[in-house]
Scaffold this active site. Structure first.
Site, PDB file in Angstrom:
ATOM      1  N   GLY A  17       4.002  -0.167  -1.408  1.00  0.00           N
ATOM      2  CA  GLY A  17       3.854  -0.680  -2.765  1.00  0.00           C
ATOM      3  C   GLY A  17       5.039  -0.298  -3.629  1.00  0.00           C
ATOM      4  CE1 TYR A  46      -3.239   2.878   0.534  1.00  0.00           C
ATOM      5  CE2 TYR A  46      -4.163   1.573   2.318  1.00  0.00           C
ATOM      6  CZ  TYR A  46      -4.240   2.658   1.470  1.00  0.00           C
ATOM      7  OH  TYR A  46      -5.305   3.517   1.548  1.00  0.00           O
ATOM      8  CB  CYS A  47       0.907   4.319   0.087  1.00  0.00           C
ATOM      9  SG  CYS A  47       1.438   6.039  -0.053  1.00  0.00           S
ATOM     10  CB  VAL A  48       5.671   4.550   1.011  1.00  0.00           C
ATOM     11  CG1 VAL A  48       5.189   4.094   2.372  1.00  0.00           C
ATOM     12  CG2 VAL A  48       7.193   4.515   0.991  1.00  0.00           C
ATOM     13  CG  PHE A  54      -3.973  -1.611  -1.855  1.00  0.00           C
ATOM     14  CD1 PHE A  54      -4.421  -2.463  -2.862  1.00  0.00           C
ATOM     15  CD2 PHE A  54      -4.276  -1.960  -0.543  1.00  0.00           C
ATOM     16  CE1 PHE A  54      -5.130  -3.617  -2.574  1.00  0.00           C
ATOM     17  CE2 PHE A  54      -4.988  -3.112  -0.241  1.00  0.00           C
ATOM     18  CZ  PHE A  54      -5.408  -3.938  -1.257  1.00  0.00           C
TER      19      PHE A  54
END
Length: 579
Positions: free
Chosen positions: A316, A312-314, A341
């Protein structure tokens, strides 16, 4: 009390209106010069554009005053100017109180503010001959200042506050002062009543055990709720910029609980909030001693060849680097699939966050990180500034001016539960990725002595973006599909960076867009994608099952603490509670 009786000003004379117009003009110039100074720029305007904008402003201003006089001080029966790019052209929640349109005094203030705002934003856009990033910084600073100067933010020019003050005898301002002093003491704006939430009870409450712990993270294994589970387990890597329980809020919203109930063996990494002992941590540590360590730990525990992963985000972004490193080592088959994500790898279109990585901001980060870590409150403020109207000024009005009680809202509680970041890693991330965009340059970044290349990643990928994401914009997330070489399913979810992800099927909210066939460009995807109402989670669940539908009984090591790794403590563990 009728709001029309709150304040009845006398109609202004022509001389007073001319004086007000002159004062507004002076204020405009001062504000724009201040915004330019904040962006580190002089004001090289295009003369033709400025002349056009000034003429339009003068015409619309004159028309506004004329309507005011013709109507005897009442605007509500007349159309108002609403330039196409103006905040006035859209529904503005700051002015939802009917008094803003029904009372002549407030209507005059509102329309004047919206007209000046549109004029100043057009002037910011008219700056010529500067770097596009500097121009974007000027517009961002101008927009932020205009939001701060909104008449809704001041007690004497907000009809709701005036009425509340009269009705309560000023008690709202006293209570608001108490709220403000409490926030000043803790150094953070409060969004919700934190006393209503307890980790492990009504948030982060999905049953499980911490089965593995390092100085960097704890690994949580969640208890299965179905007799059989998919043979390939799932490891979730949340961003260490925030607490992991964004994915495990209340049981009705929890992605973790939903995934467990879908018959998936779920593991999750709970990162430790940084302290001085973590001052030397770099990105390599989160890849090697974080993600790869967790992957190998779960593979060994369950005796499986590979795992599904979510970043998720960083996390990812980091997952992409992890996959590239595994590919370079010939170990890519350790990961059966990678789900991203709202993650970015190419930062050329990374949005307004790129405005916070200039030399001055880097100096500020250094000053704030003198102990070896960056206080999470700084990052919280940065993200709040990206949506200052919604996440700062609306709460200034509600908390400080209206003195309202804080609502219990789990998402806002999570948003205020900040996490500290290792200073060295944070600075490298901002400079190497956001500023220099090195991750998409083959061989430009080396992990543990190995140059990485995202194009070598053959892992099946599920890439999710948010339609209204202001942190990882759609155009930026799409670029991930251009840098991976394996099969990809791209999905666009309704809403933004958080609500676009945390959208359980039971809520029946939003929608998503997807294509069965891959598309060469984002425009082609948007043209071909089919809309489906509701949550995209079932689409993802079907995707991973197509990759490997085999199931096994949820026994032995599939039960937390029953395999080689014994339970250390109950979920959610100590690390998520550390400050």
């Amino acid at each position: 009390m009728d709001k029309a009786d709150i304040m009845e000003p006398h109609l202004p004379t022509l001389e007073q209106m001319q004086q007000w117009t002159h004062a507004i003009g002076q204020a405009q110039q001062l504000m724009l010069e201040q915004a330019a100074g904040a962006a580190g720029q002089t004001l090289p305007f295009s003369p033709e554009a400025v002349a056009r904008i000034q003429t339009s402003f003068a015409d619309e201003g004159l028309a506004m005053w004329q309507r005011f006089l013709d109507s005897g001080g009442m605007f509500r029966d007349h159309p108002e100017p609403a330039p196409a790019n103006s905040p006035a052209a859209a529904k503005d929640r700051r002015f939802a109180d009917p008094a803003w349109t029904q009372h002549p005094f407030y209507d005059l203030i509102r329309q004047s503010y919206l007209l000046v705002s549109d004029y100043m934003l057009q002037l910011a856009d008219a700056v010529d001959g500067v770097d596009p990033k500097q121009k974007a910084k000027l517009r961002f600073a101008t927009s932020g200042m205009l939001d701060a100067f909104s008449p809704s933010n001041f007690p004497l020019t907000n009809p709701t506050v005036v009425e509340k003050t009269i009705q309560s005898g000023g008690e709202n301002l006293v209570k608001g002062l108490q709220h403000m002093l409490a926030d000043l003491e803790k150094g953070q704006l409060t969004h919700t009543d934190g006393t209503q939430f307890e980790l492990g009870r009504n948030i982060a409450a999905t049953p499980g055990k911490v089965i593995h712990e390092t100085p960097l993270y704890q690994l949580i294994h969640y208890a299965p709720s179905t007799p059989d589970v998919l043979a390939t387990p799932l490891i979730i890597f949340p961003p260490w910029i925030n607490r992991f329980y964004i994915l495990d809020l209340s049981p009705q919203k929890s992605f973790v609980k939903w995934a467990v109930d879908q018959g998936i063996s779920v593991f999750l990494v709970s990162w430790k909030s940084a302290d001085a002992s973590m001052k030397d941590l770099i990105w390599d540590d989160y890849i090697l001693r974080g993600q790869i360590d967790a992957i190998d730990t779960v593979r060994d525990l369950l005796k499986v060849p590979s795992v599904h992963t979510i970043g998720y985000c960083v996390a990812g972004t980091t997952l992409a680097a992890t996959l590239a490193l595994l590919a370079a080592r010939g170990e890519g088959d350790k990961v059966a699939s990678a789900t991203f994500f709202t993650a970015q790898v190419d930062f050329t279109k990374a949005g307004d966050l790129t405005l916070f990585i200039d030399d001055e901001q880097m100096k500020l980060v250094d000053q704030l990180s003198s102990q070896g870590f960056l206080d999470g409150r700084y990052m919280a403020l940065t993200f709040n500034l990206l949506r200052g109207r919604d996440l700062i000024w609306s709460y200034v009005v509600n908390n400080y001016l209206l003195g309202q009680d804080y609502p219990p809202f789990d998402l806002l509680y999570w948003n205020g539960d900040t996490t500290n970041l290792p200073a060295r890693w944070h600075k490298d991330y901002l400079t190497q990725l956001y500023r220099d965009n090195l991750l998409v340059v083959p061989g430009a970044i080396t992990i543990d002595g190995t140059p990485i290349d995202l194009k070598k990643i053959m892992t099946p990928a599920y890439v999710q973006a948010g339609k209204e994401d202001h942190i990882a914009p759609l155009e930026s997330v799409w670029k991930l599909t251009e840098n991976l070489s394996g099969p990809i399913r791209f999905l666009l979810a309704g809403s933004g960076h958080i609500a676009g992800v945390i959208n359980p099927p039971v809520a029946q909210k939003y929608q998503y867009w997807a294509c069965d066939d891959s598309q060469p460009t984002l425009d082609a995807f948007l043209a071909a994608a089919q809309e489906t109402k509701g949550s995209w989670w079932p689409d993802w669940r079907a995707w991973i099952e197509r990759l490997d539908p085999h199931t096994v009984p949820a026994k032995g090591a599939r039960q937390p603490g029953k395999g080689r790794l014994k339970a250390i403590e109950d979920a959610p563990g100590r690390y998520v509670k550390g400050r």
